[in-house]
Structure formats: structure tokens, C-alpha cells
Design a protein around this motif. Structure first.
Motif, PDB file in Angstrom:
ATOM      1  N   THR A 242       0.810  -1.216   0.000  1.00 36.21           N
ATOM      2  CA  THR A 242       0.000   0.000   0.000  1.00 36.21           C
ATOM      3  C   THR A 242       0.840   1.261   0.000  1.00 36.21           C
ATOM      4  OG1 THR A 242      -0.103  -0.080   2.414  1.00 36.21           O
ATOM      5  CG2 THR A 242      -1.909  -1.075   1.209  1.00 36.21           C
ATOM      6  N   CYS A 365      -9.348  -2.261  12.235  1.00 36.24           N
ATOM      7  CA  CYS A 365      -8.963  -3.649  12.459  1.00 36.24           C
ATOM      8  C   CYS A 365      -8.638  -3.901  13.931  1.00 36.24           C
ATOM      9  CB  CYS A 365      -7.731  -3.996  11.615  1.00 36.24           C
ATOM     10  SG  CYS A 365      -8.009  -3.888   9.841  1.00 36.24           S
ATOM     11  N   PHE A 380      -2.261  -2.865   4.154  1.00 33.93           N
ATOM     12  CA  PHE A 380      -2.325  -4.247   3.689  1.00 33.93           C
ATOM     13  C   PHE A 380      -1.257  -4.490   2.629  1.00 33.93           C
ATOM     14  CE2 PHE A 380      -6.824  -3.640   5.013  1.00 33.93           C
ATOM     15  CZ  PHE A 380      -6.919  -4.689   5.915  1.00 33.93           C
ATOM     16  N   LEU A 392      -1.762 -12.807   2.996  1.00 36.20           N
ATOM     17  CA  LEU A 392      -2.217 -11.446   3.275  1.00 36.20           C
ATOM     18  C   LEU A 392      -1.601 -10.954   4.581  1.00 36.20           C
ATOM     19  CD1 LEU A 392      -4.070  -8.999   2.722  1.00 36.20           C
ATOM     20  CD2 LEU A 392      -5.890 -10.245   3.925  1.00 36.20           C
ATOM     21  N   MET A 394      -1.233  -7.607   7.332  1.00 32.87           N
ATOM     22  CA  MET A 394      -1.766  -6.349   7.818  1.00 32.87           C
ATOM     23  C   MET A 394      -0.719  -5.748   8.743  1.00 32.87           C
ATOM     24  SD  MET A 394      -3.399  -4.396  10.273  1.00 32.87           S
ATOM     25  CE  MET A 394      -4.149  -5.437  11.505  1.00 32.87           C
ATOM     26  N   ILE A 432      -6.017  -6.303  -2.890  1.00 34.59           N
ATOM     27  CA  ILE A 432      -5.469  -5.167  -2.154  1.00 34.59           C
ATOM     28  C   ILE A 432      -6.353  -3.937  -2.338  1.00 34.59           C
ATOM     29  CG2 ILE A 432      -3.578  -3.492  -2.148  1.00 34.59           C
ATOM     30  CD1 ILE A 432      -2.859  -5.912  -0.623  1.00 34.59           C
ATOM     31  N   LEU A 435      -9.597  -4.303  -0.380  1.00 33.05           N
ATOM     32  CA  LEU A 435      -9.398  -4.114   1.053  1.00 33.05           C
ATOM     33  C   LEU A 435      -9.214  -2.643   1.402  1.00 33.05           C
ATOM     34  CD1 LEU A 435      -7.037  -7.144   1.766  1.00 33.05           C
ATOM     35  CD2 LEU A 435      -9.406  -6.916   2.491  1.00 33.05           C
ATOM     36  N   ARG A 436      -8.511  -1.904   0.555  1.00 37.29           N
ATOM     37  CA  ARG A 436      -8.333  -0.482   0.803  1.00 37.29           C
ATOM     38  C   ARG A 436      -9.653   0.277   0.801  1.00 37.29           C
ATOM     39  NH1 ARG A 436      -3.653   0.165  -3.722  1.00 37.29           N
ATOM     40  NH2 ARG A 436      -1.832  -0.420  -2.487  1.00 37.29           N
TER      41      ARG A 436
END
Length: 442
Positions: A242, A365, A380, A392, A394, A432, A435-436
Motif C-alpha cells: 500500500t 482492524c 495491507f 495477506l 496487515m 489489495i 481491502l483499501r
């Protein structure tokens, strides 16, 4: 020398190459010629040793060993032969491509070429980092444009595996012919979606540590997605982090200046897809129904719905490989039970979205300490495994692992290794990006 010439170039240099100059100037072919010279000397030495041992020492086994070595070096000598016709062919029949001086100490040329071998597939370009000793006839100034001719190496699939850029200055001292070739490169560049001279500058600045012979792979939007050495079949994926925000939009083919109708928002997509019947929206009245439906619409927009709807037989991630992410949409009963057993208390208006080693909600999260990390503190990233798997992470902590879920898995299985990796890479980028965007559901 490997013959990379089995293709017909769309645009050729138009120069009349000088074989004598090539033998003297071309540093890529020069490496092959040096290997050829070393092979003949190794052949002579091995042969002398074989004969000497057999006569003087009358030892059979060592003589056979050196005899076999002599045959090997003789084979390598003949196999690395480079004819004058071949050398001229490299410059006269190869594809004319843009090259640019991107460093003067050491003198370095970065060249870009289209790697597509068969029509009908997304464009992949590659930038080749070539460190040279000399470019006789060139000014050797930073960002000087250097037209190159190249042949490609083809192994299998829809793309060439690599290419060799040969600056035209190595092939001729005729400045008029080189200038004519440069004008042709400029004309061809007008047909590209981006100015490839600017692309070369950008890639050189973004990857200042490239080694000689390294390549950067670019997608159809000139966004870098892979880095590899010339001889490697696999590449190191890029843009799965990211932190690389400069390429976030371009990876999805949605540059910032795209037309508004190309950047439809989630609500518009949801309404459109509802009419078309393409999104399996929830119909039962449950708490958070609107949030989950927007999550479903978002997943469909990024093409990752299969990852949030896959059933995880073992519940949330416990060092096991799953077909997707563990969500309410995939299994509402088990998901709610797992969430309830976690003991995490959500704030008013906050809904659980994904639960693996951490719980992802509309607010952020929760990790093992069960403390909320707001979305602005969450990053992420994904790492690819050898067998099309995805890990994955985090904030650098591994939270899930699952296999790529291709739309046409049977077709992907037939692709060469690098193309399978490219497909997995595209899947990872979509996950990705999905998720963003979850932060915008609240």
C-alpha cells in the motif's frame, strides 16, 4: 549463440550495419565472442592434457576425463559462433525501440520494448537496464535518446521472455542513418498511450538500483508490476504494498484524469448491477444489510466476490490454507459464532466484515490485543507463494493465506509459469484495492 530472431519486426532500424564495427563495439555480442575464445583455449589445453596423460603416465581414466572436457569445449566453441550475417541481422532485422541514457557514471542505457508475442492479450512492456563501456558517436549526455535494435527470446505462451537492446551506435557510424531511425522512433511514439521517453525517465528514477541486465515489466498502463534478471523465468512482483500510492490508480487502469463515467462510484454500480441481476445482494432484513450489500457490490466491482463468498470449513485463519476470506457473506452462522466467541466489543454502528487472525470492521482492524486500529493506521500487503498462493499481511503481520481463485482455472493451468504468476499477481492487486476501499463502507 542462441537465435532470438524468429519473429518479424513491425519497425526496423533501416541502417546498413557494419559487421567489423559490431565485432569491435557491440558489448553484448562481445561477451559471446570472448566465451568463444576461452572455449578454444580450454579445448587445446584439455586435449594436450588428455594426450600427455595417456602417453606419459599411461593412465586411461584421467585421459578419458580430459578428453571429454576437450569435446565439451569444442562443442561450446562451435555452438557460440557468430557470423557476420547474423550480426548484421541483429541491427537490420531487429525491432527498432526507444533507448535513453539514464546515467553517465557508469554509462547506462534504459530501453523499452513491447513483449507481446501473439495478438489478443494485454500489452506488457519491459525496460532493460544496459550498462555499457562505450557508445562511440553518441554525446553520452543524460537523457540522450538512443535508438536500439532488439531481438527477443521466446519460450512459450503469449509473451517473449526477454530481449536484448543493441544501441545503433554499435552497428554503424553513419549519423544520418541513426538520425533517421530516431525520427522513426519518435513517429512510432506518437501512437502510444504514454510518451515512452517519459516512461523511461520515470522508471530510471523509481528503480535507481537496477543491475546490468535487469528488467522492469510494465502493464498496459505502463505501471511496473515485476522485476527480473534477464535470464530468470520468474519475476519479483511489485505494487503489492500500500505504500506505493503513485501507482495505486493506474494499476486498475483508472488514472486520475479518467472520464467521470469511467470512475463510477459504488452506489451507481450497485443500482446498475441490481438492474442487471449480476450482484447477489442480500434480501433478508438483518443488522448491517446495507453495509454488507455495499461490500458485495464493491467486491464485484473489483472482481473478488469469490474471495469473500468462499466457505472456510475450518473457520477463521489458523495456519491453514483457505479458498478465500472468512466473512458473513461466505458463512453467516459460523462467522457470527466465531465473532461472538472472540469477545471483541464493537461500537455503535460498527459492523464486522472479515475475520481471520484479525477482525476487519467498518471502523478499522482488531488484532490479538483486541484494540481497534483505525483505518488510517492500517496497511495491507500480499506476498505470493510458489503455487499460486497468497499470503495477506496487515501492518507486516500475516493474517490470512489462500489460493488464487481464477475465473478459468483450467485455462490458467495451461499457461507458462510466468503468465500464471502474472494472473495471480493481478488477482492480488484486485484484493489489495478491494481491502483499501472497505474503509469507505462506514
Amino acid at each position: 549463440m542462441t537465435d532470438y530472431s524468429q519473429f518479424e519486426a513491425n519497425t526496423k532500424s533501416g541502417i546498413h550495419a557494419d559487421a567489423k564495427r559490431i565485432r569491435k563495439q557491440d558489448e553484448l555480442i562481445g561477451k559471446v565472442l570472448k566465451q568463444r575464445n576461452s572455449s578454444i583455449w580450454s579445448f587445446v589445453i584439455s586435449l594436450v592434457l588428455a594426450v600427455g596423460i595417456s602417453i606419459v603416465l599411461k593412465s586411461v581414466i584421467p585421459a578419458i576425463v580430459f578428453g571429454l572436457a576437450a569435446l565439451f569445449f569444442l562443442w561450446r566453441f562451435w555452438g557460440t559462433g557468430v557470423s557476420d550475417d547474423y550480426m548484421r541481422e541483429v541491427y537490420e532485422e531487429g525491432l527498432l525501440v526507444p533507448g535513453m541514457v539514464v546515467n553517465t557514471q557508469p554509462l547506462t542505457v534504459l530501453a523499452i520494448a513491447n513483449m507481446v508475442a501473439h495478438d489478443g492479450v494485454p500489452v506488457v512492456n519491459a525496460c532493460y537496464h544496459l550498462v555499457v563501456t562505450e557508445l562511440d558517436g553518441a554525446k553520452k549526455e543524460l537523457y540522450e535518446k538512443i535508438p536500439c535494435s532488439c531481438f527477443f527470446c521466446y519460450e512459450a505462451g503469449s509473451y517473449h521472455s526477454n530481449f536484448d537492446p543493441h544501441p545503433l551506435y554499435w552497428g554503424t557510424d553513419n549519423q544520418q542513418e541513426i538520425e533517421a531511425a530516431l525520427r522513426q522512433v519518435e513517429e512510432d511514439n506518437k501512437q502510444n498511450s504514454q510518451d515512452e521517453w517519459e516512461v523511461l525517465k520515470r522508471i530510471a528514477k523509481q528503480f535507481p538500483t537496477l543491475a546490468n541486465g535487469e528488467m522492469i515489466l510494465l502493464d498496459e498502463n505502463y505501471a511496473p508490476f515485476g522485476r527480473k534478471k534477464y535470464f530468470e523465468s520468474r519475476y519479483k512482483p511489485l505494487n503489492l504494498d500500500t505504500k506505493q500510492e503513485d501507482y495505486r490508480n493506474i494499476l486498475q487502469g483508472k488514472p486520475e484524469n479518467a472520464p467521470e463515467e469511467y470512475k463510477r462510484n459504488t452506489e451507481t454500480d450497485t443500482e446498475y448491477e441490481r438492474e442487471e441481476g449480476k450482484i447477489p445482494l442480500l434480501v433478508q432484513e438483518i443488522p448491517g444489510k446495507d453495509v454488507y450489500n455495499r461490500m458485495i457490490a464493491l467486491a464485484c466491482r473489483f472482481g473478488v466476490y469469490k474471495y469473500i463468498s468462499s466457505h472456510c470449513e475450518l473457520g477463521h485463519f489458523e495456519n491453514s490454507e483457505h479458498p478465500g476470506l472468512f466473512t458473513y457473506i461466505g458463512d453467516p452462522v459460523d462467522f457470527l459464532k466465531e465473532f461472538h466467541d472472540s469477545g471483541i466489543a464493537l461500537s455503535e454502528g460498527e459492523y464486522p466484515l472479515i475475520y481471520e487472525k484479525c477482525l476487519i470492521t467498518t471502523k478499522g482492524c482488531y488484532c490479538e490485543d483486541k484494540k481497534l486500529q483505525p483505518w488510517d493506521q492500517v496497511e495491507f500487503s500480499i506476498r505470493l507463494t510458489v503455487l499460486n498462493g497468497m499470503q495477506l499481511f496487515m501492518n507486516e503481520t500475516k493474517v490470512a493465506e489462500f489460493q488464487a481463485q481464477f475465473e478459468d482455472a483450467d485455462y490458467v493451468e495451461t499457461l507458462p509459469g510466468q503468465e500464471q504468476e502474472m494472473e495471480t499477481h493481478k488477482e492480488a492487486v484486485r484484493i489489495i484495492e478491494f481491502l483499501r476501499e472497505l474503509k469507505n463502507l462506514s
